[in-house]
Design an enzyme around this catalytic site. Structure first.
Site, PDB file in Angstrom:
ATOM      1  N   ARG A  46       0.854  -1.197   0.000  1.00 50.84           N
ATOM      2  CA  ARG A  46       0.000   0.000   0.000  1.00 50.84           C
ATOM      3  C   ARG A  46       0.884   1.239   0.000  1.00 50.84           C
ATOM      4  O   ARG A  46       0.669   2.194  -0.734  1.00 50.84           O
ATOM      5  CB  ARG A  46      -0.957   0.011   1.213  1.00 50.84           C
ATOM      6  CG  ARG A  46      -1.648   1.362   1.378  1.00 50.84           C
ATOM      7  CD  ARG A  46      -2.874   1.375   2.295  1.00 50.84           C
ATOM      8  NE  ARG A  46      -2.804   0.464   3.421  1.00 50.84           N
ATOM      9  CZ  ARG A  46      -2.041   0.632   4.505  1.00 50.84           C
ATOM     10  NH1 ARG A  46      -1.266   1.703   4.613  1.00 50.84           N
ATOM     11  NH2 ARG A  46      -2.046  -0.259   5.475  1.00 50.84           N
ATOM     12  N   TYR A  98     -16.441  17.123 -15.499  1.00 49.08           N
ATOM     13  CA  TYR A  98     -16.729  15.692 -15.644  1.00 49.08           C
ATOM     14  C   TYR A  98     -17.756  15.313 -14.555  1.00 49.08           C
ATOM     15  O   TYR A  98     -17.590  15.689 -13.383  1.00 49.08           O
ATOM     16  CB  TYR A  98     -15.429  14.903 -15.463  1.00 49.08           C
ATOM     17  CG  TYR A  98     -15.626  13.407 -15.440  1.00 49.08           C
ATOM     18  CD1 TYR A  98     -15.897  12.709 -16.604  1.00 49.08           C
ATOM     19  CD2 TYR A  98     -15.567  12.704 -14.245  1.00 49.08           C
ATOM     20  CE1 TYR A  98     -16.096  11.344 -16.581  1.00 49.08           C
ATOM     21  CE2 TYR A  98     -15.765  11.331 -14.215  1.00 49.08           C
ATOM     22  CZ  TYR A  98     -16.034  10.659 -15.391  1.00 49.08           C
ATOM     23  OH  TYR A  98     -16.235   9.310 -15.359  1.00 49.08           O
ATOM     24  N   ASP A 170      -7.149  18.994 -14.150  1.00 48.24           N
ATOM     25  CA  ASP A 170      -7.479  17.659 -14.669  1.00 48.24           C
ATOM     26  C   ASP A 170      -7.006  17.637 -16.120  1.00 48.24           C
ATOM     27  O   ASP A 170      -7.603  18.277 -16.993  1.00 48.24           O
ATOM     28  CB  ASP A 170      -8.995  17.436 -14.564  1.00 48.24           C
ATOM     29  CG  ASP A 170      -9.432  16.048 -15.049  1.00 48.24           C
ATOM     30  OD1 ASP A 170      -8.687  15.440 -15.846  1.00 48.24           O
ATOM     31  OD2 ASP A 170     -10.519  15.589 -14.653  1.00 48.24           O
ATOM     32  N   LYS A 195      -8.008   6.700 -19.453  1.00 44.86           N
ATOM     33  CA  LYS A 195      -8.277   7.234 -20.786  1.00 44.86           C
ATOM     34  C   LYS A 195      -7.005   7.180 -21.648  1.00 44.86           C
ATOM     35  O   LYS A 195      -6.542   6.108 -21.956  1.00 44.86           O
ATOM     36  CB  LYS A 195      -8.857   8.649 -20.664  1.00 44.86           C
ATOM     37  CG  LYS A 195      -9.925   8.790 -19.555  1.00 44.86           C
ATOM     38  CD  LYS A 195     -11.203   8.004 -19.815  1.00 44.86           C
ATOM     39  CE  LYS A 195     -12.114   7.902 -18.603  1.00 44.86           C
ATOM     40  NZ  LYS A 195     -12.478   9.136 -17.934  1.00 44.86           N
TER      41      LYS A 195
HETATM   42  C1  LIG Z   1     -12.975   9.549 -16.644  1.00 45.05           C
HETATM   43  C2  LIG Z   1     -12.650  10.883 -16.097  1.00 45.05           C
HETATM   44  C3  LIG Z   1     -12.470  11.094 -14.723  1.00 45.05           C
HETATM   45  C4  LIG Z   1     -12.672   9.990 -13.695  1.00 45.05           C
HETATM   46  O1  LIG Z   1     -11.709   8.996 -13.814  1.00 45.05           O
HETATM   47  P1  LIG Z   1     -11.998   7.437 -13.469  1.00 45.05           P
HETATM   48  O2  LIG Z   1     -10.727   6.793 -13.857  1.00 45.05           O
HETATM   49  O3  LIG Z   1     -13.173   7.026 -14.305  1.00 45.05           O
HETATM   50  O4  LIG Z   1     -12.294   7.382 -12.010  1.00 45.05           O
HETATM   51  C5  LIG Z   1     -12.121  12.372 -14.302  1.00 45.05           C
HETATM   52  N1  LIG Z   1     -11.979  13.389 -15.177  1.00 45.05           N
HETATM   53  C6  LIG Z   1     -12.153  13.228 -16.506  1.00 45.05           C
HETATM   54  C7  LIG Z   1     -11.967  14.393 -17.415  1.00 45.05           C
HETATM   55  C8  LIG Z   1     -12.500  11.980 -17.014  1.00 45.05           C
HETATM   56  O5  LIG Z   1     -12.691  11.830 -18.331  1.00 45.05           O
END
Ligand SMILES: *Cc1c(COP(=O)(O)O)cnc(C)c1O
Length: 379
Positions: A46, A98, A170, A195
């Site tokens: 962890r 998001y 982000d 992504k």
């Molecule tokens: C998918 C996404 C998230 C969340 O991420 P997860 O891996 O699904 O928890 C946050 N911000 C953006 C812009 C995203 O496309």
């Protein structure tokens, strides 16, 4: 070192035991200590795991940061940032966030006494007005989802500095290949590695990167205390994904440009949202802070009929109907009935999510095939 070289080599060393060129998947929970307190830097997975550490160093390097931390999902990474705040603190955030980010802010952290302001960050003066001595964090997502607005990271960094607050960005949609927020004044970069970083639709993961050691130590303290870490197998998959990030992004951008231009010229299409178009309302900011414009495109249809949009979605053969984005395969989504279905119609239409809005995550297939697919579906 340039981006591609760093993506392939940063943070990685041949395995000391065997010389294996690929970072081994250290599928272990614990590490033997020679005697009490004498170990090789790892005590419990962890707290730290060699496969995860390699990924954390690699992503820190390509974001031009110093410290990386990997989590079990993008939302777990956001959860960590929010735990750096205290009751009474205020957060200023993008209004077309998001959906999952909006949900964790509103339904989890609001009840712990953190106050959120959701604002249109295209209006820099408006953000300046809301910022006050309680502001501890400015949260930016750019490009935004699904209308691809571009927020000026440098301008937000200035406001954060002036108010003694952190700026977190982000960077999921742009990736460090297209923009490096830490170079523009951000304190924390966040990713859903699910992504583009992973890039192959086979893993769920989150990342944070920082430059400042004090911030990084807080992140590591929370990562270890809350325990929302990712496993070694997933770390390996994302490390492998990042090795081709620059090549994949070049193809996403190239295909994105061809498809955006095709859509602009199509008689059935109304508005096209892609930051590379000169007609895009934040094109100048995009040109300033991004290297290219990515493969995320949204568009609406003339007449704005729900049925027309659903028909097109149904007729597409290569573009697959699915949530998520950033993989090698092209995906299509219909925000009004999928990601934004929970938002009342009037509310979502205010932020441009009308009935006919369609979102494309353009993959890295051959552009000719993608264009032919869109042509047959639109006709
Ligand atoms: C998918 C996404 C998230 C969340 O991420 P997860 O891996 O699904 O928890 C946050 N911000 C953006 C812009 C995203 O496309």
């Amino acid at each position: 070192m340039k981006f591609g070289t760093k993506a392939i080599h940063a943070g990685l060393e041949p395995d000391p035991a065997t010389g294996a060129i690929m970072t081994p998947i250290y599928q272990t929970s614990t590490y033997i200590q020679e005697e009490v307190g004498v170990h090789k830097g790892y005590e419990y997975s962890r707290t730290g795991n060699p496969t995860r550490s390699a990924l954390e160093k690699n992503i820190a390097a390509i974001e031009n940061g110093k410290f990386g931390a990997a989590f079990g999902s993008g939302l777990a990474a956001i959860d960590c940032v929010m735990k750096m705040l205290k009751p009474g603190d205020e957060v200023i955030s993008t209004n077309d966030l998001y959906g999952g980010t909006y949900r964790i802010f509103k339904t989890i952290f609001e009840q712990y006494g953190i106050k959120f302001h959701f604002v249109a960050m295209g209006d820099v003066a408006g953000v300046e007005k809301i910022a006050n001595e309680k502001t501890k964090l400015i949260w930016v997502e750019t490009p935004t989802n699904p209308t691809m607005q571009i927020i000026d990271i440098k301008a937000m960094a200035k406001i954060a500095k002036a108010n003694n607050a952190w700026l977190a960005v982000d960077n999921t949609f742009a990736t460090p290949y297209l923009q490096t927020p830490l170079d523009l004044g951000a304190d924390i970069v966040m990713h859903s590695a699910t992504k583009y970083l992973g890039g192959h639709s086979d893993v769920v993961m989150g990342i944070l990167v920082a430059k400042d050691e004090t911030i990084a130590n807080e992140i590591y303290r929370i990562q270890n205390s809350s325990g929302a870490v990712c496993g070694p197998m997933d770390s390996f998959l994302v490390l492998r994904g990042i090795k081709t990030l620059h090549i994949r992004m070049q193809q996403h951008c190239k295909n994105g440009k061809e498809i955006a231009e095709f859509l602009v010229g199509h008689p059935k299409v109304d508005t096209v949202y892609w930051p590379g178009l000169e007609s895009h309302r934040n094109h100048n900011v995009a040109k300033e802070q991004m290297k290219d414009f990515g493969g995320m495109i949204s568009f609406t249809l003339k007449g704005d009929k729900l049925d027309d949009a659903l028909n097109i979605v149904k007729k597409l053969k290569i573009f697959a109907l699915a949530e998520s984005l950033g993989g090698v395969e092209s995906l299509i989504g219909h925000p009004a009935t999928m990601t934004h279905a929970a938002i009342p119609k009037e509310e979502r239409e205010k932020s441009g999510v009308t009935d006919s809005l369609i979102r494309l995550s353009v993959g890295i297939e051959d552009a000719e095939d993608l264009l032919a697919d869109l042509k047959q579906a639109l006709n």
